[in-house]
Design an enzyme around this catalytic site. Structure first.
Site, PDB file in Angstrom:
ATOM      1  N   LYS A  65     -13.849  45.247  40.483  1.00 55.34           N
ATOM      2  CA  LYS A  65     -15.090  44.883  40.074  1.00 55.34           C
ATOM      3  C   LYS A  65     -14.874  44.606  38.445  1.00 55.34           C
ATOM      4  CE  LYS A  65     -18.563  47.504  41.253  1.00 55.34           C
ATOM      5  NZ  LYS A  65     -19.515  46.700  41.821  1.00 55.34           N
TER       6      LYS A  65
ATOM      7  N   TYR B 221       0.828  -1.228  -0.062  1.00 53.16           N
ATOM      8  CA  TYR B 221      -0.047  -0.121   0.071  1.00 53.16           C
ATOM      9  C   TYR B 221       0.887   1.226   0.102  1.00 53.16           C
ATOM     10  CZ  TYR B 221      -2.757   4.045   1.677  1.00 53.16           C
ATOM     11  OH  TYR B 221      -3.370   5.119   1.971  1.00 53.16           O
TER      12      TYR B 221
END
Length: 545
Positions: free
Chosen positions: A395, A54
């Site tokens: 914050k 292959y």
């Protein structure tokens, strides 16, 4: 540092070192070198005898029923690489390209791929010269290996065509010019070698190894951050007591409890509840909230999962993963499927999921620290100077984290199960999606690194505010455990200089922006600087998992 490749003992640390520039050398072990040469001889002998092999005497994949004659064998190997110069889009970072090159060479050293030693030496020459082929992130489904990205590397290394590009010495050169600068000439491929160059898992696994190394580092840092948070929150050390975890003996849970117990040991603000002493709890919950009390139970399976992924990636990094494979001992040629990168894909799906859990847990702790009702008296949003009347503290930093944490959770969704079943004439009808999984892992870890930089700044501010309440000094070294003082000090210096007894890291909001403080921490973490050195004991303890 020089990493010796033997085909069998590369570690994630080795891969990360080479990715960052360490040199590479081929083993001198005669038995290993003999296997490399023997596998090449077996291919040559099979071709000479006219055997059907292959990708050597046939075309590829769904066209493997088409045979080619002896006069086309060299062209078949050129086509194996040539056809896959087909993708566009973002390029892989150089560190990931280096990891991929290392893994491809290491796979060849196992002596099952049928390539000449000269090809292995080419990869090593590129690595040691800092020559990095241009490789794109997209184009691989991880079925017949990482065909496209490995073709871009292989095409450059052998000089298949000048169209393959290489970064070398601060310039972008065509492959032939790069080879000339290295004193090399283009290399003609022999049977099987083109297919060996691109038929493997090295690209996705190289990316995965780098992402895993960074995750181990950042998970260690996350534990250090948790230890700072626990002290800022006046937590109890009972949550980490060995007795508890012996009653539920998952390895990761025991490991996390051991690390956390060591990190907070001796702190002046961690509450001891030996012999049932809980008088400090009067008027408060008798026990810590879940994100503190269940920390080992929560992070235990995360640690187990990351450790499992790391083992899978190390195994994959030391395997032969192309097709066909040659047994040098028997001469047999196996048509097989080790190129399927399923282990890499599954490991990276799991890694991303666990990174999201790390971030979500940190986020839960930050929410407690920011809220006076839950933080045992820390200023809201960890404001430094409350008397100014206009400060809002950190914050916006928390809000930024709220954008990153869900993103990591989103990236934690699996992709390996979303493969197309019709790929390449239904030949690759199962495929791993490992390249996508690994690229997503790198992006997820990038976000985690940024997120933990912000989380560490929050930790520094929190312990300094606690120190003021407990010891009348913003220098948190007065209250912290010995194990966490180095982390605090390194982060404090990276963000804003040495501790100041008169002011916390962030005092009046208008004194300066938050951004450069986070960037200072982020740069130190990314460079593996003092912050990462401060959690080196945790990082080294991963070897016990």
């Amino acid at each position: 540092m020089t990493v010796i490749i033997t085909g069998q003992d590369l570690t994630i640390a080795d891969i990360r070192a080479v990715a960052r520039g360490a040199k590479v050398a081929l083993t001198h072990d005669p038995a290993i070198l003999a296997r490399i040469d023997k596998s090449r001889e077996i291919i040559a002998g099979g071709v000479e005898r006219g055997e059907q092999i292959y990708g050597v005497t046939t075309l590829f994949g769904g066209m493997a029923d088409q045979y080619v004659g002896p006069d086309l064998l060299a062209d078949v190997q050129r086509i194996a690489v040539w056809q896959h110069k087909s993708t566009t889009g973002p390029r892989l970072p150089a560190e990931d390209v280096r990891a991929a090159m290392l893994l491809r060479a290491n796979s060849f050293v196992k002596g099952a791929s049928g390539v000449r030693r000269e090809i292995i030496e080419r990869y090593i020459a590129f690595l040691n010269a800092g020559a990095h082929p241009h490789v794109h992130q997209r184009g691989s489904i991880g079925a017949s290996g990482d065909l496209v990205p490995l073709s871009y590397i292989g095409g450059a290394v052998i000089g298949l065509d000048p169209a393959f590009l290489v970064d070398l010495g601060g310039e972008t050169l065509d492959a032939h010019a790069a080879l000339a600068r290295l004193g090399l000439a283009p290399l003609a491929l022999q049977p099987k070698e083109g297919l060996a160059l691109n038929n493997g898992t090295g690209a996705s696994t190289g990316i995965a190894a780098n992402a895993t190394a960074r995750t181990l580092d950042l998970a260690s840092l996350a534990l250090g951050i948790h230890a700072l948070y626990a002290q800022a929150m006046l937590s109890t050390d009972q949550s980490f007591d060995p007795f508890i975890h012996a009653m539920k003996p998952h390895p990761g849970q025991i490991w996390v409890a051991r690390q956390m117990g060591r990190l907070v040991d001796g702190s002046k603000v961690i509450r001891s509840e030996a012999a049932g002493g809980r008088s400090h709890r009067m008027g408060r919950l008798i026990q810590d909230r879940y994100s503190l009390r269940c920390l080992p139970q929560y992070l235990g399976p995360v640690v187990d999962g990351i450790a499992t992924a790391a083992r899978q990636i190390e195994t994959e990094a030391n395997c032969a993963n192309d097709n066909p494979l040659i047994d040098p001992d028997t001469g047999e040629i196996f048509h097989t499927g080790n190129f399927l990168a399923q282990y890499t894909g599954v490991a990276m799906d799991a890694l991303r999921y666990h990174v999201g859990l790390i971030a979500k847990h940190v986020d839960a702790q930050i929410a407690l620290l920011m809220t006076p009702e839950f933080s045992y008296g820390l200023n809201p949003s960890l404001v430094g100077n409350m008397e100014a009347g206009i400060n809002v503290g950190l914050k916006s930093l928390q809000i930024g984290g709220n954008s990153m944490m869900p993103l990591m959770s989103f990236y934690g969704q699996s992709i390996v199960d979303r493969f197309p079943t019709h790929a390449e004439q239904f030949n690759q009808n199962v495929n791993s999606q490992a390249m996508n999984a690994a690229n997503l892992a790198r992006e997820t870890v990038d976000v985690l690194e940024h997120y933990l930089a912000a989380a560490l700044m929050i930790g520094v501010q929190a312990v300094e505010l606690r120190a003021k309440l407990v010891a009348d000094s913003y220098d948190a070294r007065k209250i912290l455990s010995e194990a966490t003082k180095p982390l605090y000090l390194a982060a404090r210096k990276a963000a804003g200089g040495a501790p100041d007894a008169a002011r916390p890291l962030h005092w009046d909001d208008l004194d300066g922006f938050i951004q450069p403080k986070v960037e200072g921490i982020l740069a130190d973490v990314a460079a593996g600087g003092a912050i990462m050195h401060a959690v080196a004991d945790v990082r080294s303890a991963w070897a016990d998992m």
